[in-house]
Design an enzyme around this catalytic site. Sequence first.
Site, short mmCIF file in Angstrom:
data_model
loop_
_atom_site.label_atom_id
_atom_site.label_comp_id
_atom_site.label_asym_id
_atom_site.label_seq_id
_atom_site.Cartn_x
_atom_site.Cartn_y
_atom_site.Cartn_z
N CYS B 20 -27.66 -13.19 -4.22
CA CYS B 20 -27.76 -13.71 -2.86
C CYS B 20 -26.59 -14.64 -2.55
O CYS B 20 -26.52 -15.23 -1.47
CB CYS B 20 -29.08 -14.44 -2.65
SG CYS B 20 -30.48 -13.35 -2.87
N GLY B 24 -22.06 -12.08 -4.97
CA GLY B 24 -23.14 -11.20 -5.39
C GLY B 24 -23.71 -10.38 -4.24
O GLY B 24 -23.98 -9.19 -4.38
N SER B 187 -13.04 -16.26 -13.82
CA SER B 187 -12.21 -16.84 -12.78
C SER B 187 -10.77 -16.81 -13.26
O SER B 187 -10.49 -17.01 -14.44
CB SER B 187 -12.63 -18.27 -12.52
OG SER B 187 -11.62 -18.95 -11.80
N LYS B 220 -15.84 -22.02 -17.17
CA LYS B 220 -15.62 -20.58 -17.01
C LYS B 220 -14.97 -19.99 -18.27
O LYS B 220 -15.19 -18.83 -18.61
CB LYS B 220 -14.77 -20.28 -15.78
CG LYS B 220 -15.45 -20.57 -14.44
CD LYS B 220 -16.75 -19.82 -14.22
CE LYS B 220 -16.60 -18.47 -13.58
NZ LYS B 220 -17.91 -17.83 -13.29
N PRO B 246 -11.42 -13.03 -10.66
CA PRO B 246 -10.88 -12.99 -9.30
C PRO B 246 -9.95 -14.17 -9.04
O PRO B 246 -10.16 -15.27 -9.56
CB PRO B 246 -12.13 -13.11 -8.40
CG PRO B 246 -13.31 -13.08 -9.31
CD PRO B 246 -12.83 -13.43 -10.67
N ILE B 249 -11.23 -15.94 -3.74
CA ILE B 249 -11.96 -14.92 -2.97
C ILE B 249 -12.07 -15.35 -1.51
O ILE B 249 -12.42 -16.49 -1.23
CB ILE B 249 -13.37 -14.72 -3.54
CG1 ILE B 249 -13.31 -14.59 -5.07
CG2 ILE B 249 -14.01 -13.48 -2.94
CD1 ILE B 249 -14.66 -14.45 -5.72
#
Lengths: 489, 446
Positions: B20, B24, B187, B220, B246, B249
């Site tokens: 959510c 995702g 990340s 991370k 990524p 984003i």
Amino acid sequence: MPKVRDILYYAVHVQELRSIIQWKVWHNPVHERDESTETESAKICFKYLDKTSRSFSAVIKELHPELLLPVCVFYLVLRGLDTIEDDTSISATTKEPLLRNFHENLEVDGWHFDGNRPEEKDRELLVNFRYIITEFKNMKPAYQAIIKDITQKMGNGMADYCLNAEFNEVGVNTVEDYDLYCYYVAGLVGEGLTRMFVESKFANPGLLERPQLHRSMGLFLQKVNIIRDIREDFDDHRKFWPREIWSQYVDSFEDLFKPENREKALNCSSHMILNALDHADDCLFFLAGLREQSVFNFCAIPQSMAIATLDLCFRNYAMFQRNIKITKGEACQLMTASTQNLQVVSEAFRKHLHSIRRKNRPEDPNFLKISIACGKVEQFIESIFPSQKVEEILAKGKAAELQAAISAREKTAPEVGSKKETLVLLGGVLSMMLVITGIMTYIAWLMGARFDVAFEEIKQSWAQLTGGSLFQGLDQVQPTNHPTGHGEL
Amino acid sequence: MAGNRASPKSYGTVLVVGGCGFLGSRVVEQLLNFPAEAQDESQRQSGKASSSNGTVNGQHQTPHSDELRSPSSSNITIFQFPSLRSRYPPISSSGTQVHALDLRCTQNLFSGCTYHEADITNPDALLEVFRQVKPDVVINTASPSWEAPAAILRKVNIDGTRTLLEVAGAKLGDWGGHCKVFVHTSSSSVVHDGDSDLINADERYPYVCPNPREYYSETKVHAEKLALEANDKPEYGHMLTCAIRPAGIVGEGDRGGFSGGILRTASVAPAWQLHIQLGTGDNLFDNTYVHNVVYGLLCATDALLATHARRQSGKAVELDHERVAGEAFNVTNDQPAYFWDSSRYLYSRYGRDINIDKIWVLPTGLAYAVGAAAETFNWLTGRKGKLNRQTVKYTCINRYYSCDKLRRRTGYKPIVPIDEGFARAVKWYKLDEEQTPRAQGQKKTQ
């Protein structure tokens, strides 16, 4: 004689004047043509080269002897073809077969053409074409085949356009047509030259496996010329800017030149520049495949001139009003940069990309796309000349780790030692002070000092000061302290 | 892109963890073939004879994105972008069951996806969900915002990832199977110290751990290591794992990332503040459109599923240079843009006037002073400002990556260009602003 305006200009732009002097004084051609060994017809070829080309003549004449005449003849043959295509006094029906079959004339001794109108500026070249044919036949068959093939393809392409009524009426329509047109007039030259470079072993044969690269070399130069010459071409009733692009900004091509459409015209020109910028990284990639200095110079000089011209045109309304070009000083500076190596050329590219970036305006519909296009070229430059190397970072990381390990080991051992030393030293000083205090008290006592009276007096005055409350506690401690020391003594 | 469309892909049962959240929910959306767009299409078509499922609709009218005109600020909320559905590879709805897991399933919901509420740091709750779903594939996108407190970062990123891996690999308890594939969202900041330039950085760059400037990145790193170390281990049932990193984003749904942050500034900052530039402005910065990140995750999932099938059928092990299992991959748009240009694009498309002739350029050295002054001011007034020495740093450095490895090994390519990604982010942000006036708290990002 230099004009007064030029003198004034360079009096202010000393840096550019310096570039001109530098180029004139220090530039040594990699190769120089040796006139003593040249045939009569070769000399005539060079004479026409000087007459017909403004910019190319100098770079061609510095080419390696192996390629000097082949490239010169290639240039003149295509110029001859061009002279027929440009001549509006020749009817389309006469012109078409002339263009399509032009390559066959190269095999015909003494062929020449005098059907051009008198005012056609390179008319004389075709009238005396037999000298060029003589030299064509003197060169290696491999070069002959390349020149003939490209001439045929280009002649056919030109003939198609000359019959294409739509093209003659409304100009270039789609972006795809625009690319195709540029391919015929410039991309093919890039292909022919690349084949000659590879044939002479002066270029990496891999360049032929990536046709996209030499195509971009030609297209980039041609598109920059089309962008810069917008005003001149418009005055000559020629429209090379594709309708697909300009129609997004104005309703008719003529509107681009109306003063009230200034912003629209500028936005349209940035769209055209964005379209051209797309080829820039391919051009640098191509240059990386060249192995001989004179060939490199020959290819790199026009490319750096092109990126500088693009920079000059970017968001410059003057291009819609008159013919603009880069100054002689800038040209000399670029030539100096382009006759060294790819890294220097790449830096020149980067400099102009940043200059374009600074002029880029958020209200321009292509603002971010232009920023991305510049970024793409810069990222490519970084991929061939990395300013940051992963090997170095890894090595640095390892060295730092090692350093840390060593200093950690060094630290633990000597630090314990130094701590001990400090403690010993401190202890020594303190005990020394104690001994001295003891001796002095002893001497004072020997000499009759009444410590008990003094102590009593201090006690009283202290009690007066604090009102006796504080001393209660101290009272119990003091006697155990002092008297013990005293008692021992 | 359109024209040679592949046959729809099947992924089996997929559990999107953090389903959510910003990233995702986009994974769910792409796995369901962009249901909102299908609705729009059928609404637009309702006048005509309606086609039952509305797929592959009028490809010829989808312009090639390079020729797409960029929307201006005046029309951005009504601007129609070419559909995502027609550009991203289709996914078989019969061969793919989509489940999502999140702490709270209250926003970004799609019909066609089954939602499960659970805390990923709670093994029992997780086991319960896994017993119900029995996933073949886990795509982990759960992560707090980079600004979250250290304890939360540690708990969700490190403990959560560990628990999730152990449950997925059936190490912590039996739920009737184990996952084939676990794709972890890492990340690109795991190799960034928050200070140095990163130029065309690839996956060979060393981890920065500990990372005193960015604790988020440090957690991370730990999470990524956990995910990669679990790859193909017997105690995890030989589940195959990989990590996708990524780089920045942006897109629909972004509140706390680059586009969200800049757009928030655009909505509140005075004009003079938008005309300040720190540093020379020549620094390139990577941002990635959210659905390209999702596509990267799905390409990696494909590759791992193929590897899994290959191993099941007993074929030879893949070569080092084609391996995806146990590897980390950068995912970018492969279109770094100048940092300040991207910001100004967002400002101007949001509707703020930016006059390039009135930009104040502060040299980098002075920029630090500004950052420090802002920190002092925030400290004195007790405000929580965005500007500090660290954020100032990001505006002045080069930070872009190479995503060649992902391209070569999985066939990934960025499908939506980044300028469209930014424009989509603005459109969404403005529409969202109109719907929920004011006061939006921090939500989960990537």
